[in-house]
Design a protein around this motif. Structure first.
Motif, PDB file in Angstrom:
ATOM      1  N   SER A 278       0.824  -1.207   0.000  1.00 56.08           N
ATOM      2  CA  SER A 278       0.000   0.000   0.000  1.00 56.08           C
ATOM      3  C   SER A 278       0.861   1.261   0.000  1.00 56.08           C
ATOM      4  N   LEU A 279       2.057   1.184   0.565  1.00 56.90           N
ATOM      5  CA  LEU A 279       2.992   2.310   0.512  1.00 56.90           C
ATOM      6  C   LEU A 279       3.716   2.362  -0.830  1.00 56.90           C
ATOM      7  N   ASP A 280       4.011   1.204  -1.380  1.00 57.32           N
ATOM      8  CA  ASP A 280       4.769   1.138  -2.648  1.00 57.32           C
ATOM      9  C   ASP A 280       4.045   1.847  -3.792  1.00 57.32           C
ATOM     10  N   LYS A 281       2.721   1.859  -3.742  1.00 63.34           N
ATOM     11  CA  LYS A 281       1.952   2.488  -4.820  1.00 63.34           C
ATOM     12  C   LYS A 281       2.263   3.979  -4.952  1.00 63.34           C
ATOM     13  N   VAL A 282       2.549   4.626  -3.817  1.00 64.98           N
ATOM     14  CA  VAL A 282       2.800   6.076  -3.853  1.00 64.98           C
ATOM     15  C   VAL A 282       4.261   6.431  -3.555  1.00 64.98           C
ATOM     16  N   PHE A 283       5.012   5.484  -2.990  1.00 62.49           N
ATOM     17  CA  PHE A 283       6.430   5.705  -2.702  1.00 62.49           C
ATOM     18  C   PHE A 283       7.245   4.522  -3.236  1.00 62.49           C
ATOM     19  N   PRO A 284       7.362   4.416  -4.567  1.00 64.30           N
ATOM     20  CA  PRO A 284       8.074   3.268  -5.140  1.00 64.30           C
ATOM     21  C   PRO A 284       9.576   3.316  -4.907  1.00 64.30           C
ATOM     22  N   ASP A 285      10.139   4.500  -4.718  1.00 62.79           N
ATOM     23  CA  ASP A 285      11.591   4.627  -4.633  1.00 62.79           C
ATOM     24  C   ASP A 285      12.096   5.218  -3.310  1.00 62.79           C
ATOM     25  N   THR A 286      11.287   6.010  -2.637  1.00 60.83           N
ATOM     26  CA  THR A 286      11.708   6.660  -1.394  1.00 60.83           C
ATOM     27  C   THR A 286      11.426   5.751  -0.211  1.00 60.83           C
ATOM     28  N   PRO A 287      12.418   5.476   0.641  1.00 55.92           N
ATOM     29  CA  PRO A 287      12.181   4.590   1.790  1.00 55.92           C
ATOM     30  C   PRO A 287      11.228   5.225   2.803  1.00 55.92           C
ATOM     31  N   VAL A 288      10.318   4.414   3.317  1.00 51.33           N
ATOM     32  CA  VAL A 288       9.321   4.856   4.286  1.00 51.33           C
ATOM     33  C   VAL A 288       9.374   3.927   5.502  1.00 51.33           C
ATOM     34  N   TRP A 289       9.354   4.536   6.687  1.00 50.31           N
ATOM     35  CA  TRP A 289       9.359   3.752   7.933  1.00 50.31           C
ATOM     36  C   TRP A 289       8.381   4.394   8.910  1.00 50.31           C
ATOM     37  N   LEU A 290       7.350   3.652   9.287  1.00 49.47           N
ATOM     38  CA  LEU A 290       6.269   4.162  10.119  1.00 49.47           C
ATOM     39  C   LEU A 290       6.126   3.288  11.367  1.00 49.47           C
ATOM     40  N   ILE A 291       6.280   3.896  12.525  1.00 53.58           N
ATOM     41  CA  ILE A 291       6.264   3.141  13.782  1.00 53.58           C
ATOM     42  C   ILE A 291       4.841   3.060  14.331  1.00 53.58           C
ATOM     43  N   ARG A 292       4.489   1.883  14.815  1.00 49.58           N
ATOM     44  CA  ARG A 292       3.168   1.679  15.419  1.00 49.58           C
ATOM     45  C   ARG A 292       3.008   2.561  16.656  1.00 49.58           C
ATOM     46  N   ILE A 293       1.779   2.781  17.077  1.00 47.42           N
ATOM     47  CA  ILE A 293       1.500   3.683  18.191  1.00 47.42           C
ATOM     48  C   ILE A 293       2.235   3.296  19.471  1.00 47.42           C
ATOM     49  N   ASP A 294       2.441   1.985  19.688  1.00 49.00           N
ATOM     50  CA  ASP A 294       3.095   1.551  20.929  1.00 49.00           C
ATOM     51  C   ASP A 294       4.610   1.501  20.826  1.00 49.00           C
ATOM     52  N   GLY A 295       5.150   1.776  19.640  1.00 46.13           N
ATOM     53  CA  GLY A 295       6.600   1.762  19.467  1.00 46.13           C
ATOM     54  C   GLY A 295       7.205   0.380  19.357  1.00 46.13           C
ATOM     55  N   HIS A 296       6.379  -0.649  19.279  1.00 45.95           N
ATOM     56  CA  HIS A 296       6.881  -2.021  19.263  1.00 45.95           C
ATOM     57  C   HIS A 296       6.662  -2.734  17.936  1.00 45.95           C
ATOM     58  N   ALA A 297       6.340  -1.982  16.905  1.00 45.36           N
ATOM     59  CA  ALA A 297       6.237  -2.544  15.559  1.00 45.36           C
ATOM     60  C   ALA A 297       6.466  -1.411  14.568  1.00 45.36           C
ATOM     61  N   GLY A 298       6.975  -1.773  13.402  1.00 49.62           N
ATOM     62  CA  GLY A 298       7.210  -0.788  12.365  1.00 49.62           C
ATOM     63  C   GLY A 298       6.712  -1.292  11.022  1.00 49.62           C
ATOM     64  N   TRP A 299       6.354  -0.350  10.160  1.00 47.69           N
ATOM     65  CA  TRP A 299       5.789  -0.652   8.839  1.00 47.69           C
ATOM     66  C   TRP A 299       6.703  -0.009   7.798  1.00 47.69           C
ATOM     67  N   ALA A 300       7.288  -0.855   6.950  1.00 46.28           N
ATOM     68  CA  ALA A 300       8.237  -0.384   5.936  1.00 46.28           C
ATOM     69  C   ALA A 300       7.700  -0.632   4.540  1.00 46.28           C
ATOM     70  N   ASN A 301       8.142   0.195   3.610  1.00 45.09           N
ATOM     71  CA  ASN A 301       7.832  -0.087   2.207  1.00 45.09           C
ATOM     72  C   ASN A 301       8.970  -0.902   1.596  1.00 45.09           C
TER      73      ASN A 301
END
Length: 551
Positions: A150-173
């Motif tokens: 879902s991130l790759d569709k809009v950020f195919p080349d730029t690295p994205v790192w999104l941390i979960r609200i509790d700080g114990h999981a992360g979402w990467a493209n």
């Protein structure tokens, strides 16, 4: 010449100390509240000289005559005055950085979270990495973890790192995973998990220790940059009524940044910092012992260790399976031996040990280690802590007082987690979860915090949750397991006297009394006179630290 010298010496000896030369200040026309020995004390005026309180005036006491020109009078305009509030568990650098990153809190779908990141990118077009924080899949319709696609569709080349609200999981493209060398062949590290599809390909979500596979590739701010971030964060915290914060887990570079701010006299509020046990310099810092900084603003004499993950990401270590995921008991971030050795090392070095434990298994293991290691290190007086103490076996609750261990808890976690906690742990284990009343009844000390930026640092949110067990929509109507709530005096104590005690600072801050520091706040509501459901709406008008207004 000798005669003149003697005269000069005599003059110097007769002069009063410099502190007494300062002019006393008196704030009157206030509704004053402080907690002393667990009791609420009401007063009508506060007098201080320099950074030290001289006297509080109770309702039946006479104020100094108005003709006394040695006292500067400040009209409190009928507002409410409280001791400066203390957050016993937050992450200052992360909070400062979060103010500069995409804010995903409240996203109700995965797509909305992506759209928020897109909007953030438009405001920050030059960033090499796009970072954000606050997503919570529990609030989404299917409650599924997000995916890289879902991130790759809009950020195919730029690295994205999104941390979960509790700080114990992360979402990467995929771009971020490519930089980190993540593939189907990558093995999850001990104490972490790379979520994968059935074919072995990573989905883009990394749990606990696996997060470092990505974060190790993200350029870290320099010490100079960290100073600016810390100052931004501390200034924001002061505006919200906090005069002291316990920074839960900092590395050697952040310690250097704090020292630089302290040496330059730039710290707006007090910081009680915990050394991160994962820092590369940890062994060296343990050998050196607690840091003598000669400062009332910065103290570094404790250690932060993380035993497990968080409940929302199913990383909290449970004794039995998760109620909503058979065969899964969560994650222990250390082997039992390594955890015990680290605790022992810190205790032997004279540090207060503050260990993150959320699941009942992690809490039991930590209490077991504390029981053994407190005895061998003779460190009961250091008031070791468990950070969060979120899900407890009922049999472990009395051990806090027995071991002189402090429960460092965050009230807003209960009202944030109420949508998923019962699903995770079921009806039996919920009886020992977020169990403030049971802990207080067992004579435990609860020090309150927020765990910002996971939750808002606003302490009135925590006071509200402590008393009502409700969210800001006043749901559920009767409070979530209301029997575990506190009364407002108890709640205020957790943010003042108890939090000060948890940092060995009860003789300096935490209450408004003679010889204590003049740390206090003025607020727009009398929280003891309003409907408890409205406590969270309280606004801070002024924040004073060391007898000086900082916000």
């Amino acid at each position: 010449m000798l005669k003149n010298y003697k005269l000069l010496l005599l003059t110097c000896l007769c002069l009063p100390p410099l502190t007494s030369l300062a002019q006393s200040k008196l704030i009157n026309n206030i509704n004053g509240y402080t907690v002393s020995n667990g009791k609420l004390v009401e007063f009508k005026a506060l007098q201080f000289n320099g950074d030290v309180i001289e006297k509080i005036y109770l309702e039946n006491e006479h104020l100094p005559y108005s003709t006394n020109t040695s006292i500067v009078r400040i009209d409190g305009q009928g507002k409410t005055l409280l001791p400066g509030l203390i957050d016993a568990h937050g992450h200052v650098l992360s909070y400062g950085l979060s103010l500069m990153r995409a804010q995903l809190r409240g996203s109700v779908t995965e797509q909305q979270a992506v759209e928020t990141v897109v909007a953030f990118r438009q405001l920050q077009p030059t960033m090499q990495w796009i970072q954000g924080r606050g997503w919570n899949q529990v609030l989404w319709p299917q409650q599924n973890f997000p995916v890289a696609a879902s991130l790759d569709k809009v950020f195919p080349d730029t690295p994205v790192w999104l941390i979960r609200i509790d700080g114990h999981a992360g979402w990467a493209n995929s771009a971020a995973m490519k930089i980190a060398g993540i593939s189907s062949a990558t093995i999850s590290p001990e104490g972490g998990e790379i979520i994968k599809y059935a074919d072995g390909q990573p989905t883009g979500v990394f749990i606990d220790n696996a997060m470092s596979l990505i974060t190790a590739k993200i350029p870290q701010p320099s010490i100079d940059e960290q100073q600016e971030v810390l100052l931004t964060a501390l200034t924001s915290l002061a505006k919200q009524g906090l005069t002291s914060v316990h920074d839960a887990g900092i590395g050697s570079d952040t310690i250097a940044a704090y020292k630089a701010l302290n040496d330059a006299n730039k710290l707006p509020i007090r910081v009680y910092a915990m050394i991160d046990a994962e820092d590369p310099e940890f062994n060296k810092m343990m050998q050196a012992g607690p840091m003598a900084l000669g400062s009332d603003k910065l103290h570094i004499s404790s250690v932060k260790i993380s035993a497990d993950g968080a409940l929302g990401s199913r990383g909290a270590a449970l004794i039995e399976d998760y109620s909503d995921l058979a065969g899964h008991k969560g994650l222990l971030l250390y082997s039992k031996k390594d955890l015990g050795d680290t605790i022992q090392q810190a205790m032997d070095a004279g540090f207060q040990v503050n260990t993150h434990a959320i699941g009942d298994h992690a809490n039991k293991i930590v209490l077991d280690h504390y029981q053994a290691n407190i005895a061998t290190s003779n460190s009961r007086h250091l008031r070791h802590r468990i950070e969060h103490a979120q899900v407890l076996q009922l049999s472990d609750i009395p051990r806090f007082a027995q071991l002189n261990v402090i429960a460092s808890m965050q009230a807003t976690h209960a009202t944030s987690d109420k949508n998923m906690a019962l699903d995770r742990i079921g009806n039996a284990r919920i009886k020992g979860a977020y169990a403030w009343r049971k802990l207080l009844s067992a004579d435990a000390i609860i020090a309150a915090g927020s765990d910002f930026p996971i939750e808002s640092p606003n302490p009135f949110y925590g006071l509200h949750a402590s008393v009502t067990r409700q969210d800001h929509d006043n749901q559920p109507v009767d409070g979530w397991y209301r029997r575990e709530s506190m009364n407002l005096t108890e709640a205020l104590a957790t943010f003042t006297t108890h939090a000060a005690f948890a940092a060995h600072q009860e003789q300096m801050i935490g209450q408004l009394a003679p010889k204590h520091k003049a740390d206090f706040i003025l607020i727009d509501k009398d929280i003891f006179a309003i409907n408890p459901e409205d406590i969270w709406k309280t606004k801070v008008l002024e924040t004073w630290v060391d007898g000086e207004r900082v916000e």
